[in-house]
Design an enzyme around this catalytic site. Structure first.
Site, PDB file in Angstrom:
ATOM      1  N   ASP A  31     -13.042   0.239  -7.152  1.00 29.61           N
ATOM      2  CA  ASP A  31     -12.183   0.181  -5.958  1.00 29.61           C
ATOM      3  C   ASP A  31     -13.031   0.502  -4.726  1.00 29.61           C
ATOM      4  OD1 ASP A  31      -8.819   0.536  -5.565  1.00 29.61           O
ATOM      5  OD2 ASP A  31     -10.128   1.086  -3.897  1.00 29.61           O
ATOM      6  N   ASN A  86       0.966  -0.238  -9.548  1.00 29.24           N
ATOM      7  CA  ASN A  86       1.971  -0.185  -8.488  1.00 29.24           C
ATOM      8  C   ASN A  86       2.679  -1.537  -8.417  1.00 29.24           C
ATOM      9  OD1 ASN A  86       1.291   2.455  -7.648  1.00 29.24           O
ATOM     10  ND2 ASN A  86      -0.439   1.671  -6.470  1.00 29.24           N
ATOM     11  N   GLN A  93       2.157  -0.934  -3.657  1.00 31.63           N
ATOM     12  CA  GLN A  93       1.342  -2.137  -3.911  1.00 31.63           C
ATOM     13  C   GLN A  93       0.961  -2.781  -2.580  1.00 31.63           C
ATOM     14  OE1 GLN A  93       3.113  -5.163  -6.466  1.00 31.63           O
ATOM     15  NE2 GLN A  93       1.163  -6.268  -6.627  1.00 31.63           N
ATOM     16  N   VAL A  95      -1.944  -5.147  -2.654  1.00 33.01           N
ATOM     17  CA  VAL A  95      -2.558  -6.430  -3.008  1.00 33.01           C
ATOM     18  C   VAL A  95      -1.675  -7.079  -4.067  1.00 33.01           C
ATOM     19  CG1 VAL A  95      -4.585  -7.615  -3.918  1.00 33.01           C
ATOM     20  CG2 VAL A  95      -4.891  -5.560  -2.498  1.00 33.01           C
ATOM     21  N   HIS A  99      -2.826  -5.569 -10.860  1.00 30.58           N
ATOM     22  CA  HIS A  99      -4.048  -4.800 -11.146  1.00 30.58           C
ATOM     23  C   HIS A  99      -3.690  -3.457 -11.755  1.00 30.58           C
ATOM     24  CE1 HIS A  99      -2.787  -4.223  -6.955  1.00 30.58           C
ATOM     25  NE2 HIS A  99      -3.202  -2.977  -7.053  1.00 30.58           N
ATOM     26  N   ILE A 100      -4.553  -3.026 -12.648  1.00 27.43           N
ATOM     27  CA  ILE A 100      -4.432  -1.698 -13.256  1.00 27.43           C
ATOM     28  C   ILE A 100      -5.487  -0.817 -12.611  1.00 27.43           C
ATOM     29  CG2 ILE A 100      -4.638  -0.351 -15.380  1.00 27.43           C
ATOM     30  CD1 ILE A 100      -3.969  -2.874 -16.957  1.00 27.43           C
ATOM     31  N   HIS A 101      -5.049   0.292 -12.032  1.00 29.88           N
ATOM     32  CA  HIS A 101      -6.001   1.284 -11.532  1.00 29.88           C
ATOM     33  C   HIS A 101      -6.403   2.184 -12.703  1.00 29.88           C
ATOM     34  CE1 HIS A 101      -4.991   1.011  -7.092  1.00 29.88           C
ATOM     35  NE2 HIS A 101      -3.871   0.521  -7.579  1.00 29.88           N
TER      36      HIS A 101
HETATM   37  P1  5GP Z   1      -2.541  -1.203  -4.622  1.00 33.08           P
HETATM   38  O1  5GP Z   1      -2.307  -0.341  -3.404  1.00 33.08           O
HETATM   39  O2  5GP Z   1      -2.095  -2.642  -4.362  1.00 33.08           O
HETATM   40  O3  5GP Z   1      -1.989  -0.663  -5.896  1.00 33.08           O
HETATM   41  O4  5GP Z   1      -4.098  -1.232  -4.850  1.00 33.08           O
HETATM   42  C1  5GP Z   1      -4.959  -2.060  -4.168  1.00 33.08           C
HETATM   43  C2  5GP Z   1      -6.335  -1.446  -4.281  1.00 33.08           C
HETATM   44  O5  5GP Z   1      -7.293  -2.430  -3.964  1.00 33.08           O
HETATM   45  C3  5GP Z   1      -6.566  -0.279  -3.312  1.00 33.08           C
HETATM   46  O6  5GP Z   1      -6.902   0.878  -4.054  1.00 33.08           O
HETATM   47  C4  5GP Z   1      -7.705  -0.768  -2.424  1.00 33.08           C
HETATM   48  O7  5GP Z   1      -8.605   0.244  -2.076  1.00 33.08           O
HETATM   49  C5  5GP Z   1      -8.356  -1.837  -3.278  1.00 33.08           C
HETATM   50  N1  5GP Z   1      -8.983  -2.892  -2.514  1.00 33.08           N
HETATM   51  C6  5GP Z   1      -8.456  -3.584  -1.468  1.00 33.08           C
HETATM   52  N2  5GP Z   1      -9.323  -4.498  -1.006  1.00 33.08           N
HETATM   53  C7  5GP Z   1     -10.436  -4.380  -1.789  1.00 33.08           C
HETATM   54  C8  5GP Z   1     -11.692  -5.074  -1.798  1.00 33.08           C
HETATM   55  O8  5GP Z   1     -11.979  -5.968  -1.001  1.00 33.08           O
HETATM   56  N3  5GP Z   1     -12.595  -4.691  -2.743  1.00 33.08           N
HETATM   57  C9  5GP Z   1     -12.316  -3.713  -3.660  1.00 33.08           C
HETATM   58  N4  5GP Z   1     -13.275  -3.422  -4.543  1.00 33.08           N
HETATM   59  N5  5GP Z   1     -11.151  -3.051  -3.677  1.00 33.08           N
HETATM   60  C10 5GP Z   1     -10.221  -3.380  -2.750  1.00 33.08           C
END
Ligand code: 5GP
Length: 113
Positions: A31, A86, A93, A95, A99-101
Site C-alpha cells: 500500500d 472495505n 472504500q 478504490v 482488494h484485501i488489505h
Molecule cells: P480502501 O480505502 O479502498 O479500502 O483502500 C484503498 C487503498 O489503496 C488505500 O489504503 C490506499 O492507500 C491505497 N492506494 C491508493 N492508491 C494507491 C496507489 O496508487 N498505489 C498503491 N500502492 N496503493 C494505493
C-alpha cells in the site's frame, strides 16, 4: 477516457507499484500509504468493484485471494495480522476495485473505528 480505477492501471503497468506476487488471477503489492509496518493489498485481476458485485462464479477466485493473502502474510514474517475488505464508501472504500488489505507488524486494536 478510461474508466479504469487506479488498481486497474496498476494491473496494466500504467502506474508503478511495489509488486510482491502476481499470478493469472491476482496481484499483491504494498500500500502506498501504509497504516502499519506491513500493509499489503491483494487484488483480483478481474475488475470486480467490491464484495457487493461478486457472483457465484467468483467463489473460487475469492478463495484464491484469501489463500494468497495468507501465504503472503506468512512470507512477510507475520504471526498476527488483520485482513480487511472495505465495502462501500461509508465503510472506507476509496478504490472501487475489490482488494484485501493485509495489515500487521504492530498491535492492532479492536473494534476498528
Ligand atoms: P480502501 O480505502 O479502498 O479500502 O483502500 C484503498 C487503498 O489503496 C488505500 O489504503 C490506499 O492507500 C491505497 N492506494 C491508493 N492508491 C494507491 C496507489 O496508487 N498505489 C498503491 N500502492 N496503493 C494505493
Amino acid at each position: 477516457m478510461s474508466n479504469k480505477t487506479v488498481f486497474g492501471k496498476i494491473i496494466d503497468g500504467e502506474i508503478p507499484c511495489e509488486e510482491l506476487y502476481r499470478d493469472e488471477f491476482c496481484l499483491a503489492f504494498r500500500d502506498i500509504q501504509p497504516q502499519a509496518p506491513v500493509h499489503i493489498l491483494v487484488i483480483p485481476i478481474k475488475p470486480l468493484e467490491s464484495l457487493k458485485s461478486i457472483q457465484e462464479e467468483d467463489q473460487e477466485l475469492l478463495g484464491h485471494l484469501l489463500m494468497t493473502a495468507s501465504k503472503i502474510a506468512q512470507k512477510e514474517g507475520l504471526e498476527n495480522w488483520r485482513t480487511v475488505i472495505n465495502t462501500g464508501e461509508k465503510a472506507g472504500q476509496t478504490v472501487f476495485h475489490l482488494h484485501i488489505h493485509i495489515i500487521g507488524g504492530r498491535e492492532l486494536k479492536w473494534p476498528p473505528g
